[in-house]
Design a protein around this motif. Structure first.
Motif, PDB file in Angstrom:
ATOM      1  N   THR A 151      -1.739   2.261  -0.906  1.00  0.00           N
ATOM      2  CA  THR A 151      -0.830   0.803  -0.540  1.00  0.00           C
ATOM      3  C   THR A 151      -0.281   1.381   0.542  1.00  0.00           C
ATOM      4  O   THR A 151      -0.570   2.241   0.822  1.00  0.00           O
ATOM      5  CB  THR A 151      -0.491   1.258  -1.821  1.00  0.00           C
ATOM      6  N   LEU A 152      -0.173   0.348   1.459  1.00  0.00           N
ATOM      7  CA  LEU A 152       0.063   0.179   2.612  1.00  0.00           C
ATOM      8  C   LEU A 152       1.497  -0.055   2.259  1.00  0.00           C
ATOM      9  O   LEU A 152       2.162  -1.164   2.093  1.00  0.00           O
ATOM     10  CB  LEU A 152      -0.607  -0.529   3.386  1.00  0.00           C
ATOM     11  N   ASN A 153       2.101   0.976   2.369  1.00  0.00           N
ATOM     12  CA  ASN A 153       3.654   0.878   1.958  1.00  0.00           C
ATOM     13  C   ASN A 153       4.704   2.425   2.580  1.00  0.00           C
ATOM     14  O   ASN A 153       3.966   2.678   3.354  1.00  0.00           O
ATOM     15  CB  ASN A 153       3.938   1.038   0.603  1.00  0.00           C
ATOM     16  N   LYS A 154       5.662   2.174   2.812  1.00  0.00           N
ATOM     17  CA  LYS A 154       6.623   3.717   3.398  1.00  0.00           C
ATOM     18  C   LYS A 154       6.167   4.371   2.949  1.00  0.00           C
ATOM     19  O   LYS A 154       5.995   5.549   4.125  1.00  0.00           O
ATOM     20  CB  LYS A 154       8.021   3.264   3.401  1.00  0.00           C
ATOM     21  N   ALA A 155       6.100   5.433   1.587  1.00  0.00           N
ATOM     22  CA  ALA A 155       5.895   6.343   1.309  1.00  0.00           C
ATOM     23  C   ALA A 155       4.466   7.043   1.879  1.00  0.00           C
ATOM     24  O   ALA A 155       4.469   7.889   2.419  1.00  0.00           O
ATOM     25  CB  ALA A 155       6.124   6.540   0.347  1.00  0.00           C
ATOM     26  N   ASN A 156       3.339   6.051   1.950  1.00  0.00           N
ATOM     27  CA  ASN A 156       1.868   6.848   2.363  1.00  0.00           C
ATOM     28  C   ASN A 156       1.786   6.126   4.170  1.00  0.00           C
ATOM     29  O   ASN A 156       1.108   7.390   4.716  1.00  0.00           O
ATOM     30  CB  ASN A 156       0.969   5.770   1.599  1.00  0.00           C
ATOM     31  N   TYR A 157       2.661   5.705   4.678  1.00  0.00           N
ATOM     32  CA  TYR A 157       2.786   5.179   5.644  1.00  0.00           C
ATOM     33  C   TYR A 157       3.181   6.298   6.491  1.00  0.00           C
ATOM     34  O   TYR A 157       3.274   7.696   6.950  1.00  0.00           O
ATOM     35  CB  TYR A 157       3.664   4.421   6.559  1.00  0.00           C
ATOM     36  N   LYS A 158       4.355   7.368   5.373  1.00  0.00           N
ATOM     37  CA  LYS A 158       5.176   8.675   5.884  1.00  0.00           C
ATOM     38  C   LYS A 158       4.136   9.691   5.670  1.00  0.00           C
ATOM     39  O   LYS A 158       3.895  10.597   6.729  1.00  0.00           O
ATOM     40  CB  LYS A 158       5.812   8.615   5.362  1.00  0.00           C
ATOM     41  N   ALA A 208       1.581  -4.401   6.816  1.00  0.00           N
ATOM     42  CA  ALA A 208       2.483  -3.624   8.199  1.00  0.00           C
ATOM     43  C   ALA A 208       3.075  -4.392   9.203  1.00  0.00           C
ATOM     44  O   ALA A 208       4.386  -3.452   9.734  1.00  0.00           O
ATOM     45  CB  ALA A 208       0.639  -3.756   8.694  1.00  0.00           C
ATOM     46  N   LEU A 209       3.577  -5.483   8.825  1.00  0.00           N
ATOM     47  CA  LEU A 209       5.050  -5.996   9.846  1.00  0.00           C
ATOM     48  C   LEU A 209       6.036  -5.596   8.452  1.00  0.00           C
ATOM     49  O   LEU A 209       7.244  -5.220   9.342  1.00  0.00           O
ATOM     50  CB  LEU A 209       4.647  -7.867   9.832  1.00  0.00           C
ATOM     51  N   GLU A 210       6.413  -5.321   7.490  1.00  0.00           N
ATOM     52  CA  GLU A 210       7.716  -5.243   6.788  1.00  0.00           C
ATOM     53  C   GLU A 210       7.951  -3.443   6.737  1.00  0.00           C
ATOM     54  O   GLU A 210       8.864  -3.099   7.575  1.00  0.00           O
ATOM     55  CB  GLU A 210       6.825  -5.186   5.092  1.00  0.00           C
ATOM     56  N   ILE A 211       6.649  -2.334   7.793  1.00  0.00           N
ATOM     57  CA  ILE A 211       6.917  -1.158   7.823  1.00  0.00           C
ATOM     58  C   ILE A 211       7.312  -1.388   9.328  1.00  0.00           C
ATOM     59  O   ILE A 211       8.492  -0.260   9.292  1.00  0.00           O
ATOM     60  CB  ILE A 211       5.413  -0.403   7.793  1.00  0.00           C
ATOM     61  N   TYR A 251      11.340   3.080   9.564  1.00  0.00           N
ATOM     62  CA  TYR A 251      10.237   3.618  10.532  1.00  0.00           C
ATOM     63  C   TYR A 251      10.030   2.492  11.331  1.00  0.00           C
ATOM     64  O   TYR A 251       8.541   1.888  12.072  1.00  0.00           O
ATOM     65  CB  TYR A 251       8.249   2.926   9.258  1.00  0.00           C
ATOM     66  N   LYS A 252      10.542   1.201  11.671  1.00  0.00           N
ATOM     67  CA  LYS A 252      10.534   0.106  12.587  1.00  0.00           C
ATOM     68  C   LYS A 252      10.421   0.821  13.897  1.00  0.00           C
ATOM     69  O   LYS A 252      10.874   1.915  14.429  1.00  0.00           O
ATOM     70  CB  LYS A 252      12.150  -0.393  12.117  1.00  0.00           C
ATOM     71  N   GLY A 253       8.925  -0.047  14.659  1.00  0.00           N
ATOM     72  CA  GLY A 253       9.159   0.205  15.678  1.00  0.00           C
ATOM     73  C   GLY A 253       8.266   1.421  15.915  1.00  0.00           C
ATOM     74  O   GLY A 253       8.037   2.336  17.306  1.00  0.00           O
TER      75      GLY A 253
END
Length: 297
Positions: free
Chosen positions: A226-233, A267-270, A284-286
């Motif tokens: 899932t594309l979320n903050k945790a997995n983006y991290k 993706a825009l949310e992250i 993680y903004k920007g």
């Protein structure tokens, strides 16, 4: 139109102009993730992939950094696109209706690398790269500080819609677009040409020779989680922590998040939201640029 060499040459000039207009209508996305590599033969060897050269402090004699050799090559493929125009339509002055077709032909030619690059990225979870592993894999072999082989991941698996985080600032990007030939628009419109004599048809076509392949897997993270903050991290920290052989950091800085249209909102949310759903500051903004790719849909 009176059929003679002069009028046919003028007609071809108009078709070429429409073809060029079509090329200019497509804005390619593939250059963001792939390096264009010119090719001079039917197949190019990329055995040097696998080691990023690094400066060392000079003690004694020079130490030659022999590039690890891998059996990895990209064989060029041949592609064509041909349009047929009935001779009767030219004689009856109906040639104007073909201008949009030649524009679309040009647009198709310009879009062809995108049609090859983006499916290859999706296929990276099941297609091998230079080290014999899938491009996105959990066990790429890398030597640690002691020269022992360790398994390194550039994916965290999953079973959902793929998304990708990349460092595209290097001379060699994660993917390779190998180009042998991008032929011009050519014609067969002489009375003795086979399609005119046998089929009463003028033919116009292009021929391209190219292919695509994988570069350094260390510069890309592929996930079906899932594309979320945790997995983006996880993706971001894993890429920044990438090391080459013998434990040398290679300075990966992931700055491009690539998603299909169905993941644009996540993706825009992250990358854009000031705060997350719980009201906490979105750290993680920007941190990366967003690239939404319709070809991944």
């Amino acid at each position: 139109m009176i059929i003679n060499r002069g009028n046919l040459a003028t007609l071809f000039t108009g078709f070429k102009a429409s073809f060029q207009n079509g090329i200019g209508q497509h804005e390619p996305q593939w250059p963001r993730v792939a390096t264009r590599v010119p090719s001079t033969t039917s197949e190019e060897e990329y055995g040097w992939l696998g080691q990023v050269p690094n400066l060392r402090e000079w003690f004694g004699d020079r130490v030659v950094q022999n590039l690890q050799q891998h059996d990895y090559s990209i064989k060029n493929r041949k592609f064509e696109l041909t349009l047929g125009v009935p001779v009767d339509h030219i004689e009856d002055d109906k040639y104007g209706v073909y201008a949009p077709m030649f524009e679309e032909m040009g647009r198709s030619a310009a879009a062809h690398p995108d049609q090859l690059i983006w499916p290859l990225l999706n296929a990276g979870f099941s297609t091998v790269c230079y080290d014999g592993q899938f491009f996105f894999d959990t066990d790429h072999p890398v030597l640690d500080e002691n020269g022992e082989v360790q398994s390194v991941a550039n994916t965290d698996g999953g079973a959902g819609t793929p998304w990708f985080l990349m460092d595209v600032s290097r001379p060699l990007k994660p993917l390779i677009h190998q180009v042998r030939q991008e032929g011009p628009l050519v014609r067969q419109d002489a009375p003795t040409d086979e399609p005119v004599f046998n089929s009463d048809e003028y033919k116009y076509g292009i021929k391209h020779r190219r292919n695509v392949g994988f570069g350094f897997w260390q510069f890309a993270w592929g996930s079906k989680q899932t594309l979320n903050k945790a997995n983006y991290k996880i993706a971001r920290e894993s890429l920044m922590g990438m090391k080459g052989d013998h434990g040398r950091p290679i300075g990966v800085m992931p700055r491009l998040l690539v998603v299909p249209p169905s993941l644009e909102g996540e993706a825009l949310e992250i990358l854009n939201a000031e705060r997350d759903a719980a009201g906490a500051t979105n750290v993680y903004k920007g941190t990366a640029e967003l690239l939404v790719v319709p070809w991944l849909g």
